[in-house]
Each structure stands twice: as C-alpha cells, then as structure tokens.
Design a protein around this motif. Structure first.
Motif, PDB file in Angstrom:
ATOM      1  N   SER A  46       0.815  -1.219   0.000  1.00  0.00           N
ATOM      2  CA  SER A  46       0.000   0.000   0.000  1.00  0.00           C
ATOM      3  C   SER A  46       0.847   1.267   0.000  1.00  0.00           C
ATOM      4  O   SER A  46       0.359   2.348  -0.330  1.00  0.00           O
ATOM      5  CB  SER A  46      -0.954   0.006   1.187  1.00  0.00           C
ATOM      6  OG  SER A  46      -0.235  -0.023   2.403  1.00  0.00           O
ATOM      7  N   ASP A  47       2.112   1.147   0.341  1.00  0.00           N
ATOM      8  CA  ASP A  47       2.997   2.313   0.346  1.00  0.00           C
ATOM      9  C   ASP A  47       3.546   2.639  -1.045  1.00  0.00           C
ATOM     10  O   ASP A  47       4.060   3.729  -1.272  1.00  0.00           O
ATOM     11  CB  ASP A  47       4.179   2.077   1.284  1.00  0.00           C
ATOM     12  CG  ASP A  47       3.768   2.059   2.738  1.00  0.00           C
ATOM     13  OD1 ASP A  47       4.543   1.524   3.562  1.00  0.00           O
ATOM     14  OD2 ASP A  47       2.689   2.577   3.061  1.00  0.00           O
ATOM     15  N   TYR A  48       3.441   1.675  -1.952  1.00  0.00           N
ATOM     16  CA  TYR A  48       4.041   1.833  -3.276  1.00  0.00           C
ATOM     17  C   TYR A  48       3.139   2.646  -4.207  1.00  0.00           C
ATOM     18  O   TYR A  48       1.915   2.529  -4.179  1.00  0.00           O
ATOM     19  CB  TYR A  48       4.286   0.469  -3.921  1.00  0.00           C
ATOM     20  CG  TYR A  48       5.468  -0.267  -3.356  1.00  0.00           C
ATOM     21  CD1 TYR A  48       5.389  -0.930  -2.143  1.00  0.00           C
ATOM     22  CD2 TYR A  48       6.679  -0.307  -4.051  1.00  0.00           C
ATOM     23  CE1 TYR A  48       6.487  -1.603  -1.626  1.00  0.00           C
ATOM     24  CE2 TYR A  48       7.776  -0.984  -3.549  1.00  0.00           C
ATOM     25  CZ  TYR A  48       7.668  -1.625  -2.335  1.00  0.00           C
ATOM     26  OH  TYR A  48       8.748  -2.297  -1.826  1.00  0.00           O
ATOM     27  N   HIS A  49       3.785   3.461  -5.035  1.00  0.00           N
ATOM     28  CA  HIS A  49       3.125   4.034  -6.201  1.00  0.00           C
ATOM     29  C   HIS A  49       3.204   2.977  -7.303  1.00  0.00           C
ATOM     30  O   HIS A  49       4.279   2.420  -7.539  1.00  0.00           O
ATOM     31  CB  HIS A  49       3.822   5.315  -6.657  1.00  0.00           C
ATOM     32  CG  HIS A  49       3.992   6.317  -5.570  1.00  0.00           C
ATOM     33  ND1 HIS A  49       2.926   6.988  -4.988  1.00  0.00           N
ATOM     34  CD2 HIS A  49       5.116   6.751  -4.929  1.00  0.00           C
ATOM     35  CE1 HIS A  49       3.379   7.805  -4.054  1.00  0.00           C
ATOM     36  NE2 HIS A  49       4.696   7.671  -3.985  1.00  0.00           N
ATOM     37  N   VAL A  50       2.109   2.711  -7.984  1.00  0.00           N
ATOM     38  CA  VAL A  50       2.102   1.651  -8.987  1.00  0.00           C
ATOM     39  C   VAL A  50       1.587   2.186 -10.315  1.00  0.00           C
ATOM     40  O   VAL A  50       0.925   3.224 -10.362  1.00  0.00           O
ATOM     41  CB  VAL A  50       1.259   0.443  -8.528  1.00  0.00           C
ATOM     42  CG1 VAL A  50       1.884  -0.202  -7.309  1.00  0.00           C
ATOM     43  CG2 VAL A  50      -0.180   0.858  -8.220  1.00  0.00           C
ATOM     44  N   ALA A  75       6.120  -0.872  -9.794  1.00  0.00           N
ATOM     45  CA  ALA A  75       5.886  -0.379  -8.438  1.00  0.00           C
ATOM     46  C   ALA A  75       7.119   0.403  -8.003  1.00  0.00           C
ATOM     47  O   ALA A  75       8.254  -0.014  -8.266  1.00  0.00           O
ATOM     48  CB  ALA A  75       5.617  -1.542  -7.483  1.00  0.00           C
ATOM     49  N   ARG A  76       6.867   1.522  -7.358  1.00  0.00           N
ATOM     50  CA  ARG A  76       7.987   2.397  -6.981  1.00  0.00           C
ATOM     51  C   ARG A  76       7.841   2.856  -5.544  1.00  0.00           C
ATOM     52  O   ARG A  76       6.794   3.341  -5.129  1.00  0.00           O
ATOM     53  CB  ARG A  76       8.044   3.609  -7.913  1.00  0.00           C
ATOM     54  CG  ARG A  76       9.150   4.583  -7.577  1.00  0.00           C
ATOM     55  CD  ARG A  76       9.218   5.702  -8.613  1.00  0.00           C
ATOM     56  NE  ARG A  76       7.993   6.469  -8.680  1.00  0.00           N
ATOM     57  CZ  ARG A  76       7.692   7.490  -7.873  1.00  0.00           C
ATOM     58  NH1 ARG A  76       8.552   7.856  -6.935  1.00  0.00           N
ATOM     59  NH2 ARG A  76       6.565   8.160  -8.004  1.00  0.00           N
ATOM     60  N   GLY A 114      11.071   4.485  -3.759  1.00  0.00           N
ATOM     61  CA  GLY A 114      12.522   4.602  -3.827  1.00  0.00           C
ATOM     62  C   GLY A 114      12.986   3.879  -5.076  1.00  0.00           C
ATOM     63  O   GLY A 114      13.164   4.470  -6.136  1.00  0.00           O
ATOM     64  N   ASN A 115      13.153   2.585  -4.986  1.00  0.00           N
ATOM     65  CA  ASN A 115      13.507   1.764  -6.152  1.00  0.00           C
ATOM     66  C   ASN A 115      12.285   1.500  -7.041  1.00  0.00           C
ATOM     67  O   ASN A 115      11.146   1.536  -6.572  1.00  0.00           O
ATOM     68  CB  ASN A 115      14.091   0.433  -5.699  1.00  0.00           C
ATOM     69  CG  ASN A 115      15.412   0.605  -4.977  1.00  0.00           C
ATOM     70  OD1 ASN A 115      16.199   1.488  -5.315  1.00  0.00           O
ATOM     71  ND2 ASN A 115      15.656  -0.223  -3.971  1.00  0.00           N
ATOM     72  N   ASN A 116      12.582   1.212  -8.312  1.00  0.00           N
ATOM     73  CA  ASN A 116      11.539   0.808  -9.268  1.00  0.00           C
ATOM     74  C   ASN A 116      11.582  -0.703  -9.454  1.00  0.00           C
ATOM     75  O   ASN A 116      12.651  -1.282  -9.637  1.00  0.00           O
ATOM     76  CB  ASN A 116      11.788   1.457 -10.631  1.00  0.00           C
ATOM     77  CG  ASN A 116      11.050   2.769 -10.769  1.00  0.00           C
ATOM     78  OD1 ASN A 116      10.042   2.996 -10.117  1.00  0.00           O
ATOM     79  ND2 ASN A 116      11.539   3.623 -11.636  1.00  0.00           N
ATOM     80  N   TYR A 117      10.397  -1.337  -9.418  1.00  0.00           N
ATOM     81  CA  TYR A 117      10.294  -2.772  -9.663  1.00  0.00           C
ATOM     82  C   TYR A 117       9.385  -2.986 -10.858  1.00  0.00           C
ATOM     83  O   TYR A 117       8.398  -2.267 -11.040  1.00  0.00           O
ATOM     84  CB  TYR A 117       9.744  -3.486  -8.422  1.00  0.00           C
ATOM     85  CG  TYR A 117      10.617  -3.315  -7.216  1.00  0.00           C
ATOM     86  CD1 TYR A 117      10.378  -2.284  -6.303  1.00  0.00           C
ATOM     87  CD2 TYR A 117      11.699  -4.163  -6.994  1.00  0.00           C
ATOM     88  CE1 TYR A 117      11.190  -2.108  -5.201  1.00  0.00           C
ATOM     89  CE2 TYR A 117      12.516  -3.990  -5.891  1.00  0.00           C
ATOM     90  CZ  TYR A 117      12.260  -2.968  -4.999  1.00  0.00           C
ATOM     91  OH  TYR A 117      13.071  -2.795  -3.908  1.00  0.00           O
TER      92      TYR A 117
END
Length: 114
Positions: free
Chosen positions: A30-34, A97-98, A100-103
């Motif tokens: 839920s913390d990730y920007h997607v 999903a981001r 900090g890092n991008n996945y």
C-alpha cells in the motif's frame, strides 16, 4: 522489495476490451506508487497510467477516457481496464511499483488486430 506478475493480455479486435491484472508479493504494498507502462516494437517504453499510494491517478493522453487504472491494496493487486482498444495500443504491457527503487514485472502482450 516487491515482485510483480502480470496477466490478462491477449489478442482482441479493435473496439474490444481487456483487463490486465498485476499480482504483487512482498510487504508494504500500500505504500508503493504503482502503474502500467507499455513498449511497442521499435518504440521506447512509455507510461500508460499510474496511481499513487494515496489514490490520485495519471494517464497518458493517448488512453484518457478509454483506460482505467485501479488498485486493491488488501489483495495486493493492480488493474488496468482497457476499453475501445485500437491497433496502436498493441504492445507489451508492464506493471511497475515504486518506493525509492523501481520494480517491474515480466510483461504481458496485448495485440489489437482484426
């Protein structure tokens, strides 16, 4: 860290619809920007739609009014509802999903053709 797996791609006729799904694993989803990106042959990867961790959405001009991004944090899922599909929407679609890092996921092929 988060792992992403896309599904729902396929072949569809112009004017048709598809719903892409992205299943996430890992903590604090839920913390990730997607979002969703796509890449057509010979083209650079481009943003399609994104949804922030607190809900605001953003769309590429080319898909506004036709695509809808949504997320279900309880299920750790991201969706892309694609309506009124056009041949130029043909591409590999990637979930991202981001935090900090991008996945990135592995991608799912969408082909719009008669």
């Amino acid at each position: 860290q988060v792992q992403l797996v896309e599904s729902g791609g396929g072949l569809v006729q112009p004017g048709g619809s598809l719903r892409l799904s992205c299943a996430a694993s890992g903590s604090f989803f839920s913390d990730y920007h997607v979002g969703w990106y796509r890449q057509a042959p010979g083209n650079e990867r481009e943003l399609v739609a994104r949804i922030a961790n607190d809900g605001p959405t953003d769309y590429a001009d080319s898909v506004k009014g036709r695509f809808t991004i949504s997320r279900d944090n309880a299920k750790k899922m991201v969706y892309l509802q694609m309506n009124s599909l056009k041949p130029e929407d043909t591409a590999v679609y990637y979930c991202t999903a981001r935090l900090g890092n991008n996945y990135w996921g592995q991608g799912t092929q969408v082909t719009v053709s008669s």
